[in-house]
Design a protein around this motif. Structure first.
Motif, short mmCIF file in Angstrom:
data_model
loop_
_atom_site.label_atom_id
_atom_site.label_comp_id
_atom_site.label_asym_id
_atom_site.label_seq_id
_atom_site.Cartn_x
_atom_site.Cartn_y
_atom_site.Cartn_z
N LYS A 79 0.83 -1.20 0.00
CA LYS A 79 0.00 0.00 0.00
C LYS A 79 0.88 1.26 0.00
N PRO A 80 0.51 2.27 -0.78
CA PRO A 80 1.26 3.53 -0.75
C PRO A 80 1.06 4.24 0.58
N ASP A 81 2.13 4.84 1.09
CA ASP A 81 2.02 5.56 2.36
C ASP A 81 1.68 7.03 2.12
N ALA A 82 1.57 7.77 3.21
CA ALA A 82 1.15 9.17 3.12
C ALA A 82 2.13 10.01 2.32
N ARG A 83 3.43 9.69 2.39
CA ARG A 83 4.42 10.46 1.64
C ARG A 83 4.20 10.31 0.13
N ALA A 84 3.80 9.11 -0.28
CA ALA A 84 3.54 8.90 -1.71
C ALA A 84 2.25 9.59 -2.12
N ILE A 85 1.18 9.37 -1.38
CA ILE A 85 -0.13 9.91 -1.73
C ILE A 85 -0.12 11.43 -1.75
N SER A 86 0.63 12.03 -0.85
CA SER A 86 0.67 13.50 -0.74
C SER A 86 1.49 14.13 -1.85
N GLY A 87 2.26 13.32 -2.60
CA GLY A 87 3.12 13.87 -3.63
C GLY A 87 4.50 14.24 -3.14
N ARG A 88 4.76 14.05 -1.83
CA ARG A 88 6.06 14.47 -1.28
C ARG A 88 7.23 13.67 -1.84
N ILE A 89 7.01 12.39 -2.13
CA ILE A 89 8.10 11.61 -2.70
C ILE A 89 8.44 12.13 -4.09
N TYR A 90 7.42 12.32 -4.93
CA TYR A 90 7.67 12.87 -6.27
C TYR A 90 8.35 14.23 -6.18
N TYR A 91 7.87 15.08 -5.27
CA TYR A 91 8.42 16.42 -5.16
C TYR A 91 9.88 16.38 -4.72
N SER A 92 10.23 15.41 -3.88
CA SER A 92 11.60 15.31 -3.38
C SER A 92 12.59 14.96 -4.49
N PHE A 93 12.09 14.41 -5.59
CA PHE A 93 12.97 14.07 -6.72
C PHE A 93 13.30 15.28 -7.57
N GLY A 94 12.60 16.38 -7.34
CA GLY A 94 12.85 17.60 -8.11
C GLY A 94 12.32 17.56 -9.53
N ILE A 95 11.33 16.71 -9.79
CA ILE A 95 10.82 16.58 -11.16
C ILE A 95 9.52 17.35 -11.38
N TYR A 96 9.04 18.04 -10.33
CA TYR A 96 7.84 18.87 -10.48
C TYR A 96 8.08 20.23 -9.84
N ASP A 97 7.42 21.22 -10.37
CA ASP A 97 7.64 22.62 -10.01
C ASP A 97 7.23 22.92 -8.57
N SER A 98 6.21 22.22 -8.07
CA SER A 98 5.70 22.51 -6.74
C SER A 98 5.13 21.24 -6.12
N LEU A 99 4.91 21.27 -4.83
CA LEU A 99 4.31 20.13 -4.15
C LEU A 99 2.88 19.92 -4.64
N GLY A 100 2.19 21.02 -4.94
CA GLY A 100 0.83 20.90 -5.46
C GLY A 100 0.79 20.17 -6.79
N THR A 101 1.73 20.49 -7.68
CA THR A 101 1.80 19.80 -8.97
C THR A 101 2.14 18.34 -8.76
N ALA A 102 3.10 18.07 -7.88
CA ALA A 102 3.49 16.68 -7.61
C ALA A 102 2.31 15.89 -7.07
N ARG A 103 1.53 16.49 -6.19
CA ARG A 103 0.36 15.81 -5.64
C ARG A 103 -0.67 15.56 -6.73
N ASN A 104 -0.87 16.54 -7.60
CA ASN A 104 -1.83 16.40 -8.69
C ASN A 104 -1.44 15.28 -9.64
N VAL A 105 -0.14 15.19 -9.97
CA VAL A 105 0.34 14.10 -10.83
C VAL A 105 0.16 12.76 -10.13
N GLN A 106 0.53 12.73 -8.85
CA GLN A 106 0.44 11.47 -8.09
C GLN A 106 -0.98 10.92 -8.09
#
Length: 208
Positions: A79-106
């Motif tokens: 199961k994905p954890d809160a860090r994944a669902i929130s987009g924080r993991i994606y955002y930590s990779f530096g591949i999205y402009d903002s946490l909001g965008t990372a969350r939206n993609v996730q």
């Protein structure tokens, strides 16, 4: 027409460089033990399993065999954890402009919630029973021909998801399984590095 005949004919008709790959989800230990494909002997990325199946090899793998946790989440083995669902993991990779965008993609990246215990990854013509998903590594012309054939029978795909992220696990496997529809993937940086796909290759996943 048998899977063996169909797979071979499609590969020849399209001039595919690689074998068509089938993926089947396993939900209990007995089915895992009865599966004749050899178990992966060490940790391996899921996309590397797919690449090796496209070269004629067969595998079964449970969570202990997964090198990439992201693919295990996408395929529903964990199961994905809160860090994944929130987009924080994606955002930590530096591949999205903002946490909001990372969350939206996730939110649009498919994570299956069916609690599978393992997967079987084999060339399509090695399956005795039907797989759940079929993957094809193709060039743009071949992708066009596959899509035209699919549309002939099923109509226009209504569930295309392309983020150039989680290309093999989510876009080519989880999404077509979840939507019961064809999906096209441009693959992603991680799978292109790990599995060493050619620059001209892209992916198509569709329910069997």
């Amino acid at each position: 027409m048998s899977k063996q005949t169909a797979g071979t004919q499609i590969e020849k008709l399209l001039g595919l460089e690689r074998k068509i790959v089938g993926v089947k989800f396993i939900f209990d230990k007995r089915d895992f033990d009865e599966e004749t494909a050899p178990r992966v002997k060490y940790k391996m990325s899921y996309c590397s399993m797919v690449r090796m199946a496209s070269e004629g090899k067969s595998f079964k793998a449970d969570l202990d065999n997964f090198l990439c946790v992201g693919s295990a989440k996408a395929l529903g083995l964990v199961k994905p954890d809160a860090r994944a669902i929130s987009g924080r993991i994606y955002y930590s990779f530096g591949i999205y402009d903002s946490l909001g965008t990372a969350r939206n993609v996730q939110k649009d990246v498919t994570f299956l919630d069916h609690e599978a215990t393992a997967v079987v990854v084999k060339p399509l013509d090695a399956f005795e029973n039907r797989p759940d998903v079929v993957l094809m590594l193709v060039n743009p012309y071949q992708a066009m021909r596959v899509t035209q054939s699919y549309v002939y029978y099923r109509g226009t795909p209504k569930n295309i998801k392309i983020a150039a992220n989680s290309g093999i696990c989510s876009e080519c496997t989880a999404t077509p399984y979840d939507t019961n529809d064809l999906n096209v993937s441009l693959l992603c940086s991680n799978t292109r590095y790990a599995a060493k796909w050619h620059d001209h290759e892209m992916g198509i996943g569709l329910p069997y």
